[in-house]
Design an enzyme around this catalytic site. Structure first.
Site, short mmCIF file in Angstrom:
data_model
loop_
_atom_site.label_atom_id
_atom_site.label_comp_id
_atom_site.label_asym_id
_atom_site.label_seq_id
_atom_site.Cartn_x
_atom_site.Cartn_y
_atom_site.Cartn_z
N GLU A 42 11.67 49.90 20.03
CA GLU A 42 12.39 51.17 20.07
C GLU A 42 12.06 51.96 18.82
O GLU A 42 11.72 51.39 17.77
CB GLU A 42 13.89 50.89 20.14
N ARG A 98 -2.15 63.49 37.82
CA ARG A 98 -2.83 63.08 39.06
C ARG A 98 -1.84 62.72 40.16
O ARG A 98 -2.21 62.66 41.33
CB ARG A 98 -3.75 61.88 38.77
N GLN A 99 -0.58 62.53 39.78
CA GLN A 99 0.48 62.27 40.76
C GLN A 99 1.21 63.58 41.07
O GLN A 99 2.37 63.76 40.74
CB GLN A 99 1.45 61.23 40.22
N HIS A 132 -4.48 68.99 35.83
CA HIS A 132 -5.28 68.38 36.89
C HIS A 132 -5.13 69.14 38.20
O HIS A 132 -6.06 69.22 39.00
CB HIS A 132 -4.86 66.92 37.08
N ASP A 171 -16.91 65.56 42.42
CA ASP A 171 -16.19 65.26 43.65
C ASP A 171 -15.56 66.55 44.17
O ASP A 171 -15.62 67.60 43.51
CB ASP A 171 -15.13 64.16 43.45
N LYS A 194 -17.79 62.05 47.28
CA LYS A 194 -17.52 60.73 46.73
C LYS A 194 -16.69 59.89 47.68
O LYS A 194 -15.72 60.38 48.26
CB LYS A 194 -16.78 60.90 45.39
N ALA A 226 -15.11 56.80 33.71
CA ALA A 226 -16.48 57.34 33.70
C ALA A 226 -17.32 56.81 34.87
O ALA A 226 -18.54 57.03 34.91
CB ALA A 226 -17.18 57.06 32.37
#
Length: 327
Positions: A42, A98-99, A132, A171, A194, A226
């Site tokens: 903590e 990314r979520q 993102h 991608d 991809k 990567a």
């Protein structure tokens, strides 16, 4: 520009390197904040100077580990309880981005959860860079200033003076970002299709477009393992590319990413310094975003438009009209 003296800049532990550079650009000292760690993991943060009535800018990217996010939340709460006039979170790398949606049943929307936590903690504004997914801005009910790493990456690419330049997206998710770069330089865009075997594992890549005899620059927002970038570079060299480089905003570079870059045909891998690079690859370079964030802070303090001062399209206009990019 006239500057107010009623603002202060503080930093979390792992973003201090960037906050110090931002303060150097601003001509103001970095505020004194102390973190105290307990034996069980903590920790507590403490402002060692008054922030009453001040606009408080808290610099902290939420890259791994989770302590960075928790530290930012505690900094926000401490500033709020210390009677700060307003609290602005400066988060160059916004983690969990990314979520951003439910892509299968029974999963969280992590980006929304982080946005909610920051809002509940008490931020009045967010300054971030190259999310993102752009729609994450809509997860907040406070103003979001979304800056672009291209303001540093595009001038760097331009400085290379590459002939037969082609911009590539590794991608489908990166295609929009790469298309903007290709428009800036008025050069062809190449796409990669991809296929993943599982998360962070690339099964195959098919190139859509001509790269034979071209100098290719792959554009993405972040590089984690990567795997995608290096696999795309290999396929492009097989297809006859003269050279392959990659640029990305956020240098996550997890696990064996540095080794993959070293062993790949990539000439170089260029990032901004939104996340510190702690690897050893000589191919990796980082460009400072301190001046860009300092300018955003100045605009906010002077009640000037951030977008007109840090416009994504201004770089392209300068290239077309042969105006020096540092003007």
């Amino acid at each position: 520009m006239s500057k107010k003296t009623s603002f202060k800049v503080f930093s979390g532990t792992n973003s201090k390197y960037l906050a110090e550079s931002i303060c150097k650009e601003l001509g103001y000292p970095l505020g004194n904040l102390v973190r105290t760690d307990f034996a069980d993991g903590e920790f507590v943060v403490s402002f060692e100077e008054s922030v009453r009535g001040c606009d408080v800018f808290l610099v902290q990217s939420t890259f791994p580990n989770t302590d960075n996010l928790m530290e930012l939340l505690l900094m926000i709460d401490a500033a709020k309880r210390a009677s700060a006039k307003s609290i602005i979170a400066v988060v160059p790398y916004f983690g969990w981005a990314r979520q951003d949606r439910k892509d299968k049943p029974r999963v969280p929307i992590g980006a929304k959860l982080v946005a909610d936590m920051l809002s509940v903690a008490g931020i009045d504004r967010l300054i971030t860079m190259d999310l993102h997914a752009d729609q994450i801005q809509g997860f907040f009910n406070v103003p979001v200033d979304h800056l672009y790493g291209s303001l540093e990456l595009v001038p760097y690419i331009n400085s290379l003076q590459l002939e037969n330049l082609v911009i590539a997206a590794p991608d489908v998710g990166a295609s929009k970002r790469a298309a903007l770069f290709s428009k800036k330089f008025n050069v062809p865009l190449v796409l990669c299709n991809k296929t993943r075997a599982k998360a962070n594992v690339v099964e195959s890549i098919q190139i859509i477009g001509n790269v034979e005899g071209k100098n290719v620059v792959i554009v993405d927002d972040m590089v984690d393992t990567a795997g995608t970038i290096t696999k795309a570079a290999e396929e492009m060299k097989k297809a006859g590319a003269s050279s392959v480089r990659a640029v990305a905003s956020h240098c996550i570079m997890s696990g064996k990413a540095s080794e993959r870059v070293d062993e790949s045909p990539l000439e170089e891998m260029v990032f901004t310094n939104s996340i510190p690079y702690r690897g050893t690859s000589k191919k990796v370079k980082q460009l400072s975003i301190a001046a860009m964030f300092a300018r955003a802070i100045e605009c906010i303090e002077a009640n000037e438009s951030v977008s007109t001062q840090l416009d994504f399209d201004l770089v392209n206009t300068k290239i077309k009209n042969k105006i020096p990019l540092d003007d």
